[in-house]
Write a protein that holds these residues in place. Structure first.
Motif, mmCIF file in Angstrom:
data_model
loop_
_atom_site.group_PDB
_atom_site.id
_atom_site.type_symbol
_atom_site.label_atom_id
_atom_site.label_comp_id
_atom_site.label_asym_id
_atom_site.label_seq_id
_atom_site.Cartn_x
_atom_site.Cartn_y
_atom_site.Cartn_z
ATOM 1 N N ALA A 117 -55.502 -0.528 -19.260
ATOM 2 C CA ALA A 117 -55.630 0.009 -20.489
ATOM 3 C C ALA A 117 -54.256 1.090 -20.755
ATOM 4 N N ALA A 118 -54.189 1.689 -19.570
ATOM 5 C CA ALA A 118 -52.691 2.486 -19.690
ATOM 6 C C ALA A 118 -51.396 1.761 -20.028
ATOM 7 N N LEU A 119 -51.360 0.496 -19.550
ATOM 8 C CA LEU A 119 -50.371 -0.475 -20.029
ATOM 9 C C LEU A 119 -50.308 -0.782 -21.424
ATOM 10 N N GLY A 120 -51.528 -0.937 -21.966
ATOM 11 C CA GLY A 120 -51.580 -1.375 -23.387
ATOM 12 C C GLY A 120 -51.421 -2.754 -23.576
ATOM 13 N N THR A 121 -51.265 -3.170 -24.755
ATOM 14 C CA THR A 121 -51.170 -4.543 -25.180
ATOM 15 C C THR A 121 -49.880 -5.181 -24.815
ATOM 16 N N ALA A 122 -48.836 -4.436 -24.440
ATOM 17 C CA ALA A 122 -47.446 -4.737 -24.136
ATOM 18 C C ALA A 122 -47.694 -5.388 -22.963
ATOM 19 N N GLY A 123 -48.600 -5.258 -21.972
ATOM 20 C CA GLY A 123 -48.669 -5.664 -20.716
ATOM 21 C C GLY A 123 -47.905 -5.093 -19.803
ATOM 22 N N GLY A 124 -47.742 -5.438 -18.578
ATOM 23 C CA GLY A 124 -46.977 -4.971 -17.591
ATOM 24 C C GLY A 124 -47.473 -5.368 -16.094
ATOM 25 N N SER A 125 -47.252 -4.830 -15.048
ATOM 26 C CA SER A 125 -47.493 -5.029 -13.922
ATOM 27 C C SER A 125 -48.691 -3.923 -13.384
ATOM 28 N N VAL A 126 -49.549 -4.296 -12.693
ATOM 29 C CA VAL A 126 -50.564 -3.371 -12.034
ATOM 30 C C VAL A 126 -50.192 -3.648 -10.467
ATOM 31 N N ILE A 127 -49.827 -2.779 -9.654
ATOM 32 C CA ILE A 127 -49.785 -3.069 -8.211
ATOM 33 C C ILE A 127 -51.106 -2.208 -7.349
ATOM 34 N N ARG A 149 -57.263 -12.991 -19.855
ATOM 35 C CA ARG A 149 -57.693 -13.783 -20.875
ATOM 36 C C ARG A 149 -57.061 -12.804 -22.031
ATOM 37 N N GLY A 150 -57.224 -11.376 -21.968
ATOM 38 C CA GLY A 150 -56.989 -10.788 -23.002
ATOM 39 C C GLY A 150 -55.676 -10.146 -23.345
ATOM 40 N N ASN A 151 -54.801 -10.552 -22.281
ATOM 41 C CA ASN A 151 -53.307 -10.161 -22.398
ATOM 42 C C ASN A 151 -52.571 -11.107 -21.577
#
Length: 462
Positions: A117-127, A149-151
């Motif tokens: 959620a903090a990354l938002g719709t633009a996405g990104g990496s979660v480590i 599925r959502g992003n």
């Protein structure tokens, strides 16, 4: 040479993700199990150091944030907090991570949701860095699949830190595969630093598994679960498990995480022991088929030293000697395996305990009540200064040095320091310094103040 090459490789790995400047969120485990020792240090301290080293090479301009879990309350699955939103400077992440105090459970799935959620719709990496299994959500892999599925631009990398439990390993691998990420294992600080660098470099999602599921784990014959309290998460790494049949020791610890295989039917005893205490054995009967289970409640908590100088409050915990002092002596049959365990975090039986900090001749002591399942941070204020001692005119060999408090007969320091400038910590006060080498003698006085360094040169008399 090897250290230089390794550092260069880490730098190249981190810089590989720089062109896209894709944001990343670090999810850091701060559950109670992170107090367990790794190379004689709490896992949380090892993780904090590895994180600081890896993020010291973080690509400029690439946003980074931090979510932590288990750091505020015990036994609370809602204990997940966004500490640092994705921003361009990793210094805030390093600072926030360094202040984490492990206390609670392992809600990995909820932490993953909040990081996404903090990354938002633009996405990104979660480590995601974890040393244990999910203890709050029945299927963290399903949560990762839902987020994927959502992003389509979200990728999750899992790092199993000092984790031997096959269920936990399977969970992290499954969450990574669901999002096109990678799973890493890290057994020590060096491997954790490298895993963080590799996860940071793999910023774009790879192929995603259509329907990943945690791989089945072969069933053991006996599973032993250790808990600090009723309802506490299972712990690993700090207590040994002793499995006996009659008077014969059959196995220790379990392979892995309290799992014992290839045991014939029969009656066994299971006992847990820690460096400071042990619990009475539990009787277990294994039938000809099926899985036997044993649960041992340690009735214990963590006592963590926080040693700080006065008056400024500088943290010197890692540079003092610490001793645990039970205020009520344990019976012989309940005593642990180490009379003087090392480290700054002590797994102690529920009750009142004391800690003593020493450096040079300076001491600080404090007491605290520790409840089962609780983490208590005990502040120990200490006052000392540093004597920077040089010796001249004594010949090629360094002289013997004694340091004695004013108006006292017994020295607090008696040694032959080899350093050109010996740095000696002393409690505040006035001291007589004497140096002697093959008939050459020299004397001096030193006034020591807390947190100050005094430079003294002792010269041999003509």
């Amino acid at each position: 040479m090897l250290k230089t090459v390794a550092a260069s490789c880490l730098c190249l790995l981190l810089l590989a993700g720089a062109p896209t400047a894709q944001p990343a969120m670090l999810v850091l485990d701060a559950s109670g199990s992170m107090w367990a020792r790794l190379d004689d240090r709490p896992r949380i301290a090892v993780a904090q150091d590895a994180l600081a080293e890896a993020l010291g090479r973080w690509p400029a301009g690439r946003p980074l944030g931090l979510v932590a879990y288990g750091h505020r309350r015990a036994q609370d699955c809602a204990d997940v907090e966004l500490l640092v939103p994705p921003a361009a400077a990793p210094a805030a992440v390093i600072a926030a991570a360094s202040g984490l105090i492990p206390r609670g459970r392992t809600p990995m799935a909820e932490a993953l949701r909040q990081a996404a959620a903090a990354l938002g719709t633009a996405g990104g990496s979660v480590i995601l860095v974890s040393d244990g299994i999910e203890t709050c959500h029945p299927d963290p892999c399903a949560v990762a699949q839902e987020l994927a599925r959502g992003n389509p631009r979200l990728v999750v990398h899992g790092i199993a830190f000092a984790l031997g439990d096959p269920t936990g390993l399977a969970q992290l691998r499954c969450m990574a595969e669901a999002t096109g990420g990678r799973a890493f294992t890290a057994r020590d600080a060096a491997e954790l630093t490298e895993a963080l660098a590799r996860a940071a470099a793999a910023s774009a999602p790879g192929p995603r598994a259509a329907a990943p599921r945690a791989e089945p784990v072969p069933p053991p014959r006996l599973t032993v679960t250790l808990r600090l309290c009723e309802g506490c998460d299972p712990i690993n790494g700090e207590a040994r498990i002793l499995l006996r049949r009659g008077d014969t020791l059959i196995a220790t610890d379990g392979d892995p995480f309290g799992r014992f295989f290839d045991l014939p039917a029969g009656v066994y005893t299971v006992q847990a022991e820690t460096p400071l205490f042990r619990r009475p054995p539990v009787l277990v009967t294994l039938e000809a088929s099926g899985i036997g289970r044993a649960e041992i409640i340690l009735d214990a908590g963590w006592l963590v030293a926080d040693v700080r100088t006065e008056p400024s409050g500088h943290d010197v915990t890692d540079s003092v000697r610490l001793e645990w002092r039970p205020l009520a002596p344990l019976p012989e049959e309940q005593r642990g395996t180490a009379a003087r365990p090392s480290g700054s975090a002590f797994l102690v039986p529920a009750g009142r305990h004391g800690l003593l900090a020493r450096t040079g001749n300076a001491e600080a002591a404090a007491e605290a009540e520790v409840a089962a399942g609780e983490t208590v941070v005990l502040r120990l204020p200490i006052r000392f200064g540093t004597l920077a001692l040089r010796r001249e005119g004594f010949g090629p060999a360094m002289p013997r040095v004694t340091i004695t408090p004013e108006n006292a007969d017994t020295p607090v320091f008696d040694d032959r320091p080899e350093e050109e400038v010996a740095m000696i910590r002393l409690a505040p006060g006035t001291y007589a310094i004497a140096a002697e080498q093959e008939g050459r003698e020299g004397n001096a006085l030193a006034e020591i103040e807390s947190e100050a360094t005094v430079e003294i040169t002792v010269s041999a008399a003509e």
